[in-house]
Design a protein around this motif. Sequence first.
Motif, PDB file in Angstrom:
ATOM      1  N   ALA A   7      -0.821 -11.990 -22.028  1.00  0.00           N
ATOM      2  CA  ALA A   7      -1.494 -13.620 -20.797  1.00  0.00           C
ATOM      3  C   ALA A   7      -2.498 -13.752 -21.790  1.00  0.00           C
ATOM      4  CB  ALA A   7      -2.382 -12.072 -20.282  1.00  0.00           C
ATOM      5  N   TRP A  65     -12.098 -11.965 -21.275  1.00  0.00           N
ATOM      6  CA  TRP A  65     -12.177 -13.118 -21.409  1.00  0.00           C
ATOM      7  C   TRP A  65     -13.062 -13.347 -23.213  1.00  0.00           C
ATOM      8  CZ3 TRP A  65     -15.859 -17.351 -22.256  1.00  0.00           C
ATOM      9  CH2 TRP A  65     -17.490 -16.652 -22.125  1.00  0.00           C
ATOM     10  N   THR A  96      -2.806 -16.765 -24.657  1.00  0.00           N
ATOM     11  CA  THR A  96      -2.040 -18.348 -25.714  1.00  0.00           C
ATOM     12  C   THR A  96      -3.445 -18.635 -26.365  1.00  0.00           C
ATOM     13  OG1 THR A  96      -2.908 -19.484 -24.052  1.00  0.00           O
ATOM     14  CG2 THR A  96      -0.765 -18.465 -23.460  1.00  0.00           C
ATOM     15  N   ASP A 152      -2.459 -24.999 -23.484  1.00  0.00           N
ATOM     16  CA  ASP A 152      -1.877 -25.107 -21.934  1.00  0.00           C
ATOM     17  C   ASP A 152      -2.686 -25.024 -21.274  1.00  0.00           C
ATOM     18  OD1 ASP A 152      -2.963 -22.403 -22.911  1.00  0.00           O
ATOM     19  OD2 ASP A 152      -1.580 -21.834 -21.094  1.00  0.00           O
ATOM     20  N   VAL A 153      -3.954 -24.696 -21.379  1.00  0.00           N
ATOM     21  CA  VAL A 153      -5.330 -25.090 -20.851  1.00  0.00           C
ATOM     22  C   VAL A 153      -6.587 -25.977 -21.092  1.00  0.00           C
ATOM     23  CG1 VAL A 153      -4.996 -22.546 -19.147  1.00  0.00           C
ATOM     24  CG2 VAL A 153      -6.568 -23.031 -21.431  1.00  0.00           C
ATOM     25  N   TYR A 184      -7.086 -17.918 -25.593  1.00  0.00           N
ATOM     26  CA  TYR A 184      -7.358 -17.715 -23.977  1.00  0.00           C
ATOM     27  C   TYR A 184      -6.450 -16.799 -23.267  1.00  0.00           C
ATOM     28  CZ  TYR A 184      -7.929 -19.639 -19.132  1.00  0.00           C
ATOM     29  OH  TYR A 184      -8.281 -19.596 -17.936  1.00  0.00           O
ATOM     30  N   HIS A 215      -4.791 -15.436 -19.716  1.00  0.00           N
ATOM     31  CA  HIS A 215      -5.579 -15.876 -18.378  1.00  0.00           C
ATOM     32  C   HIS A 215      -5.564 -14.882 -17.243  1.00  0.00           C
ATOM     33  CE1 HIS A 215      -2.892 -19.926 -19.242  1.00  0.00           C
ATOM     34  NE2 HIS A 215      -3.115 -18.905 -20.689  1.00  0.00           N
ATOM     35  N   ASP A 228      -4.746 -14.061 -14.066  1.00  0.00           N
ATOM     36  CA  ASP A 228      -3.894 -13.797 -13.323  1.00  0.00           C
ATOM     37  C   ASP A 228      -2.653 -13.028 -13.911  1.00  0.00           C
ATOM     38  OD1 ASP A 228      -2.913 -16.004 -14.894  1.00  0.00           O
ATOM     39  OD2 ASP A 228      -1.968 -16.723 -13.213  1.00  0.00           O
ATOM     40  N   LYS A 229      -2.599 -12.856 -15.402  1.00  0.00           N
ATOM     41  CA  LYS A 229      -1.789 -12.412 -16.333  1.00  0.00           C
ATOM     42  C   LYS A 229      -2.880 -10.348 -16.705  1.00  0.00           C
ATOM     43  CE  LYS A 229       1.346 -15.177 -17.378  1.00  0.00           C
ATOM     44  NZ  LYS A 229       2.406 -16.114 -19.387  1.00  0.00           N
ATOM     45  N   CYS A 230      -3.988 -10.861 -17.288  1.00  0.00           N
ATOM     46  CA  CYS A 230      -4.986  -9.559 -17.224  1.00  0.00           C
ATOM     47  C   CYS A 230      -5.263  -8.541 -17.322  1.00  0.00           C
ATOM     48  CB  CYS A 230      -6.202 -10.330 -17.918  1.00  0.00           C
ATOM     49  SG  CYS A 230      -7.336  -9.650 -18.927  1.00  0.00           S
TER      50      CYS A 230
END
Length: 90
Positions: free
Chosen positions: A24, A4, A26, A30-31, A37, A39, A41-43
């Motif tokens: 992953a 992260w 951005t 978007d968050v 950031y 994501h 679920d993509k890292c």
Amino acid sequence: MATWIDPNLCINCDACLSECPNQAITDGSDVGHDTYYIHPDKCTECVGEADHEQCNSVCPALCCVPDPKIIEDEATLANRAIQLHPDDAA
């Protein structure tokens, strides 16, 4: 562990954005973040791509760090990499 971006350390330099093989990262808008950031679920921590996280290797602020809240083993990360890049799985 997932990687992260520590918002207390991120200087919004944009160095990590193009390094992620999974797209992953951005700008955080978007968050609802003010800094970059990752994501989760993509890292994949770049498992299957490199021997270490590419975002961390280019970060001048050293803010791409393991997330102690998301603990994942290498098999989980490797499976995610296969799901994200099925054409690369041989």
